[in-house]
Design a protein around this motif. Structure first.
Motif, PDB file in Angstrom:
ATOM      1  N   GLN A  34     -15.757 -31.958 -80.903  1.00  0.00           N
ATOM      2  CA  GLN A  34     -15.691 -30.582 -80.429  1.00  0.00           C
ATOM      3  C   GLN A  34     -14.462 -29.868 -80.996  1.00  0.00           C
ATOM      4  O   GLN A  34     -13.608 -30.473 -81.638  1.00  0.00           O
ATOM      5  N   LYS A  35     -14.377 -28.562 -80.740  1.00  0.00           N
ATOM      6  CA  LYS A  35     -13.281 -27.762 -81.283  1.00  0.00           C
ATOM      7  C   LYS A  35     -11.951 -28.231 -80.710  1.00  0.00           C
ATOM      8  O   LYS A  35     -11.881 -28.718 -79.581  1.00  0.00           O
ATOM      9  N   SER A  36     -10.891 -28.062 -81.493  1.00  0.00           N
ATOM     10  CA  SER A  36      -9.574 -28.575 -81.115  1.00  0.00           C
ATOM     11  C   SER A  36      -9.101 -28.002 -79.783  1.00  0.00           C
ATOM     12  O   SER A  36      -8.529 -28.727 -78.953  1.00  0.00           O
ATOM     13  N   ARG A  37      -9.357 -26.726 -79.533  1.00  0.00           N
ATOM     14  CA  ARG A  37      -8.927 -26.116 -78.273  1.00  0.00           C
ATOM     15  C   ARG A  37      -9.703 -26.687 -77.101  1.00  0.00           C
ATOM     16  O   ARG A  37      -9.152 -26.871 -76.004  1.00  0.00           O
ATOM     17  N   THR A  38     -10.984 -26.981 -77.319  1.00  0.00           N
ATOM     18  CA  THR A  38     -11.802 -27.576 -76.263  1.00  0.00           C
ATOM     19  C   THR A  38     -11.314 -28.981 -75.942  1.00  0.00           C
ATOM     20  O   THR A  38     -11.197 -29.359 -74.767  1.00  0.00           O
ATOM     21  N   HIS A  82     -19.635 -16.763 -84.800  1.00  0.00           N
ATOM     22  CA  HIS A  82     -18.885 -18.007 -84.659  1.00  0.00           C
ATOM     23  C   HIS A  82     -19.000 -18.569 -83.248  1.00  0.00           C
ATOM     24  O   HIS A  82     -19.002 -19.784 -83.058  1.00  0.00           O
ATOM     25  N   LYS A  83     -19.084 -17.716 -82.248  1.00  0.00           N
ATOM     26  CA  LYS A  83     -19.128 -18.170 -80.857  1.00  0.00           C
ATOM     27  C   LYS A  83     -20.371 -19.005 -80.581  1.00  0.00           C
ATOM     28  O   LYS A  83     -20.330 -19.995 -79.851  1.00  0.00           O
ATOM     29  N   SER A 141     -22.483 -20.021 -83.231  1.00  0.00           N
ATOM     30  CA  SER A 141     -22.838 -20.740 -84.475  1.00  0.00           C
ATOM     31  C   SER A 141     -24.236 -20.376 -84.967  1.00  0.00           C
ATOM     32  O   SER A 141     -25.040 -21.233 -85.320  1.00  0.00           O
TER      33      SER A 141
END
Length: 368
Positions: A87-91, A243-244, A246
């Protein structure tokens, strides 16, 4: 029938693996799985329901992997973190933080066996985190609920427990935010103000970027990644990527953005970016401050585009397609209901038994 003695009443065997407590008539299951005896109340006094619950209970217990019976909550949390690394780094960062709180504040400690976790433990943990946090609004609460549900759902998938002790947790209803949206006149004033900053080397690039956001109705991430190959001036179409979610989608080149796009596209090769910058947040904030406006964001400009499209009578389903939505306009109808009411009143004026001066009547044979 055999009976198990108790201090108050007695457990009377009424069927295979099925017992009835004499003092209150409640049925209980008593089964043996892999040499281990398991007892549970079926929470009913109805024999037919008890038989169904017993069958379900047996099926649940057969599916459990007894070899993982001593797995601790801490070990389960570590296993969960390994599964989210894509998953995304912030997630990942956010979920790692919440998992640390699970380990640190779990009622019976992080070394509690997963098979011994009760639904009330999840409630107590959530209440404990809420008390300790300085800010724990509905959004934070929902993120914590989502994370603990994912952790314990992993235990269900891995056949450690038959059901999730966190399944009962309900997300909190989020407060409806105040969405600041500029008028079209304010938008034009903002663009003019940004262009007028002669001592700012990025003024014109920032103004171009903000002007496109407001006239195309797209987000900052989509706009910042545009290349010349995404713009087809002859076909009148822009290919973009949300982007949100995809997902890719296309929007028409509206007449109001064609002059800007033609100027920005001139002389650029296919791989070249349309805009020299990817974010004009500071330029927008400075213009709002100088003009005495509310602190509009780049997202506010997209809301202005949608509001203006609704007010001009553009079909909501079409607006949704322009935004890359797949719901036929439901989200826009819910979010912009205040605009729809105004537009509805204006459209209601068309429902008259006379002819309006600005409407050309269509003959029936032409309509066929």
């Amino acid at each position: 029938m055999g009976a198990l003695q108790h201090k108050v009443g007695a457990f009377q065997k009424v069927g295979e693996c099925l017992y009835r407590y004499s003092s209150n008539g409640v049925y209980y299951a008593r089964i043996r799985v892999d040499g281990k005896e398991i007892k549970r109340s079926l929470e009913t006094t109805d024999r037919a329901i008890a038989n169904r619950e017993l069958a379900r209970f047996k099926d649940e217990q057969r599916q459990i992997d007894r070899s993982q019976g001593k797995l601790t909550l801490a070990e389960l949390c570590d296993r969960y973190l390994e599964t989210i690394q894509h998953q995304k780094s912030r997630t990942i960062e956010r979920k790692t933080c919440i998992v640390a709180r699970i380990k640190r504040h779990w009622p019976n400690g992080k070394f509690t066996q997963v098979t011994k976790i009760k639904p009330s433990d999840a409630d107590l943990w959530l209440a404990s985190v809420s008390r300790r946090a300085n800010r724990f609004g509905s959004a934070s609460r929902n993120l914590h609920i989502s994370c603990i549900k994912e952790v314990l759902a992993l235990a269900v998938r891995d056949r450690i427990v038959p059901f999730s002790p966190a399944a009962h947790l309900k997300s909190a209803k989020r407060d409806k935010p105040i969405r600041l949206t500029p008028t079209f006149e304010q938008f034009k004033a903002i663009i003019a103000d940004v262009r007028a900053q002669v001592f700012n080397a990025d003024a014109q690039d920032s103004a171009d970027f903000l002007e496109f956001l407001g006239l195309a109705g797209l987000g900052q991430a989509e706009t910042g990644s545009f290349t010349r190959s995404d713009v087809d001036l002859e076909a009148g179409r822009i290919i973009t990527f949300r982007h949100k979610t995809s997902t890719g989608f296309a929007i028409p080149i509206y007449p109001q953005i064609r002059p800007l796009l033609e100027r920005l596209s001139k002389g650029k090769s296919n791989g070249a970016r349309i805009f020299k910058i990817a974010n004009a947040k500071k330029a927008l904030a400075g213009a709002c401050r100088r003009l005495g406006y509310a602190a509009f964001t780049q997202r506010s400009l997209r809301r202005m585009f949608i509001t203006r499209a609704i007010e001009k009578g553009v079909d909501v389903k079409v607006i949704a397609e322009w935004q890359g939505h797949k719901d036929g306009g439901k989200l826009i109808l819910d979010t912009y209901s205040h605009v729809n009411r105004v537009h509805s009143q204006r459209m209601a004026q068309l429902m008259t038994d006379g002819e309006l001066a600005n409407v050309v009547a269509m003959k029936m044979d032409e309509a066929r």
